[in-house]
Design a protein around this motif. Sequence first.
Motif, PDB file in Angstrom:
ATOM      1  N   LEU A  89     -13.580   5.799  -3.549  1.00  0.00           N
ATOM      2  CA  LEU A  89     -13.406   7.226  -3.830  1.00  0.00           C
ATOM      3  C   LEU A  89     -11.930   7.595  -3.932  1.00  0.00           C
ATOM      4  N   THR A  90     -11.146   7.154  -2.976  1.00  0.00           N
ATOM      5  CA  THR A  90      -9.729   7.547  -2.944  1.00  0.00           C
ATOM      6  C   THR A  90      -8.891   6.777  -3.958  1.00  0.00           C
ATOM      7  N   SER A  91      -9.424   5.693  -4.533  1.00  0.00           N
ATOM      8  CA  SER A  91      -8.667   4.948  -5.543  1.00  0.00           C
ATOM      9  C   SER A  91      -8.440   5.766  -6.805  1.00  0.00           C
ATOM     10  N   ARG A  92      -9.121   6.902  -6.947  1.00  0.00           N
ATOM     11  CA  ARG A  92      -8.946   7.788  -8.100  1.00  0.00           C
ATOM     12  C   ARG A  92      -7.876   8.848  -7.849  1.00  0.00           C
ATOM     13  N   LEU A  93      -7.315   8.848  -6.634  1.00  0.00           N
ATOM     14  CA  LEU A  93      -6.294   9.834  -6.297  1.00  0.00           C
ATOM     15  C   LEU A  93      -4.896   9.264  -6.499  1.00  0.00           C
ATOM     16  N   PRO A  94      -3.917  10.120  -6.807  1.00  0.00           N
ATOM     17  CA  PRO A  94      -2.525   9.656  -6.802  1.00  0.00           C
ATOM     18  C   PRO A  94      -2.157   9.181  -5.389  1.00  0.00           C
ATOM     19  N   GLY A  95      -1.367   8.134  -5.313  1.00  0.00           N
ATOM     20  CA  GLY A  95      -0.941   7.627  -4.017  1.00  0.00           C
ATOM     21  C   GLY A  95      -2.032   6.925  -3.246  1.00  0.00           C
ATOM     22  N   TRP A  96      -3.010   6.336  -3.955  1.00  0.00           N
ATOM     23  CA  TRP A  96      -4.178   5.772  -3.281  1.00  0.00           C
ATOM     24  C   TRP A  96      -3.862   4.672  -2.260  1.00  0.00           C
ATOM     25  N   PRO A  97      -2.789   3.881  -2.385  1.00  0.00           N
ATOM     26  CA  PRO A  97      -2.519   2.904  -1.316  1.00  0.00           C
ATOM     27  C   PRO A  97      -2.290   3.559   0.052  1.00  0.00           C
ATOM     28  N   LEU A  98      -1.668   4.756   0.029  1.00  0.00           N
ATOM     29  CA  LEU A  98      -1.438   5.473   1.287  1.00  0.00           C
ATOM     30  C   LEU A  98      -2.755   5.892   1.919  1.00  0.00           C
ATOM     31  N   TRP A  99      -3.664   6.447   1.114  1.00  0.00           N
ATOM     32  CA  TRP A  99      -4.941   6.885   1.665  1.00  0.00           C
ATOM     33  C   TRP A  99      -5.763   5.674   2.142  1.00  0.00           C
ATOM     34  N   GLY A 100      -5.640   4.567   1.433  1.00  0.00           N
ATOM     35  CA  GLY A 100      -6.340   3.363   1.874  1.00  0.00           C
ATOM     36  C   GLY A 100      -5.859   2.882   3.227  1.00  0.00           C
ATOM     37  N   GLY A 101      -4.546   2.945   3.467  1.00  0.00           N
ATOM     38  CA  GLY A 101      -4.019   2.564   4.773  1.00  0.00           C
ATOM     39  C   GLY A 101      -4.574   3.428   5.885  1.00  0.00           C
ATOM     40  N   CYS A 102      -4.680   4.736   5.611  1.00  0.00           N
ATOM     41  CA  CYS A 102      -5.243   5.653   6.602  1.00  0.00           C
ATOM     42  C   CYS A 102      -6.719   5.351   6.855  1.00  0.00           C
TER      43      CYS A 102
END
Length: 553
Positions: free
Chosen positions: A142-155
């Motif tokens: 889901l978050t891979s479609r957002l800008p900055g997705w590596p940051l959200w993945g870490g969270c």
Amino acid sequence: MAATVPPRPDTATAQTVDGAIGVPERARPVEPEHRPGRLRRLARAGRADWRRSALAAASGLALTAAFPPYGLWPLSIAAVAALALLTHRRTARQAAWTGFAFGLPFFVWLLQWLHVVGWDAVIGLSIIEAVFFVPLGAALALTSRLPGWPLWGGCLWVAEELVRDRLPFGGFPWGRLAFANSASPFTPLAALGGAPLVSFGVALTGGLVAAAVLAGWRSRGRGRQALIGLGAAVLAAAVAACGYAVPVPTKADGQLKVAVVQGNVAQPGMHFLGRPMMILNNHVDATLQLARDIKAGRVARPDLVIWPENSSDLDPFTYPQAYDAITRAVRTIGVPVLVGALVDGPDADHVQNEGILWSPVTGPGASYTKQHPVPFGEYVPFRKELTKVIHRLDEIQRDFYPGNHTGVMTMGGARLGDVICFEVAYDGIVRDTVNAGARAIVVQTNNATYGRTGQPEQQLAMYQLRAVEHGRAVVAAATSGISALVEPDGTVKRQSKEFTREVLNVHLPLRDGTTVADKIGAVPEWTLAMVGVLSCAVAIWLGRRGRMEDKGK
């Protein structure tokens, strides 16, 4: 990267390639809808899913190799990057399965030391732990479609570990990314935000590596995507190097002479106890030999002697022969001894796993009772119902009763904090012990059941991380190994071999200062986890809005 609307059913087949890493192909004309073409697409999708699942499983196994006894910590970054690529822009349902395909082989290999209990225990626990990777995989997609997705993945990795460390039955923290990085460039981050910040640093780096690979694939080394890929690679290197800028407090305010007695056991495995009094006599004999060495001038007299968990295989308050044997050893050595014993009580249905400080003058005194007994190992949840189905649980005749306070005691003239065995894996227990005034951490453990399986090495890595996290030396006493002294910077200063009788005479550094991680506690963990959850909510909202706009056209 801007948010995009999920592909329509008639264009979904243009989203696979190489099918295994989820990198989109260039758009191609949609074939007319006829049965042969549809069957070909379904077959191709099936092959892609099979390849993706196989790659996910291989990536999970690679993550296991990052942990001791292998200790190939860079594989933790590679495994995180692989999962990010495998879930990138997939549907939540597809990515949920990918997460499970990643998690199951990871835990089966990581927890294979449980095979001494039974392979059914390995598989059962691995399935339970792998289920936590189902929402992780879906959330990464889901978050891979957002800008900055590596940051959200870490969270999101931090959020997954937060829940898994607490549920069910108090959680099981084995397999955290931080525990694969107890001696890596990420380790110093523990002094700022504890184990969760280390996991975040590893996961963020892995996500940035995935972004660099993805941009490189799309650009073939040219154009704007190439610059994006280069920037992601530079950021990944910068995050990995951040730990070098973190000061790790190591200056000792004093020291304590400690003798760690590893008395050894009859045999490895479930039935390590041997005959009654055998393990106790092993520790008594080793302590008496230490007293003879002191008298002969071969070693200096310690301020404190530490015996491991279960060093007394009989309750000394119930069996006079055990009480007398301990008293004889303590009086002969002439200094306090921290004894590990199972003590009956507080009622007929329970026992308590205790560390008892035994004085050569006054006998047993202050004690610590293990706060976090292990479910299905030290107590049986839903005992009445489960023992009817799993008869092996009858071997746990009485449940362990949990303690209600930290293990901080004055031992040999210094305030030390006792934690028992698996408790070292739980952030809160160790942090509370340090904040209650422990100048060093003592771990009493009994790894005899899992000897020569890799489990003692995995636990040793936890000692290293905790030392850096709290700026405290860790001294561990094990019945059969690995006993060790870990310096406040995480360096293993001394360590015993497994299944040998050995006494480690060490100088234990004492510190009074606290780290940032001690002061702010679980704030970084909860903050990062909430950011991860909110990023999912934003991704879902943007996806729904995009679909509604698409319908309105």
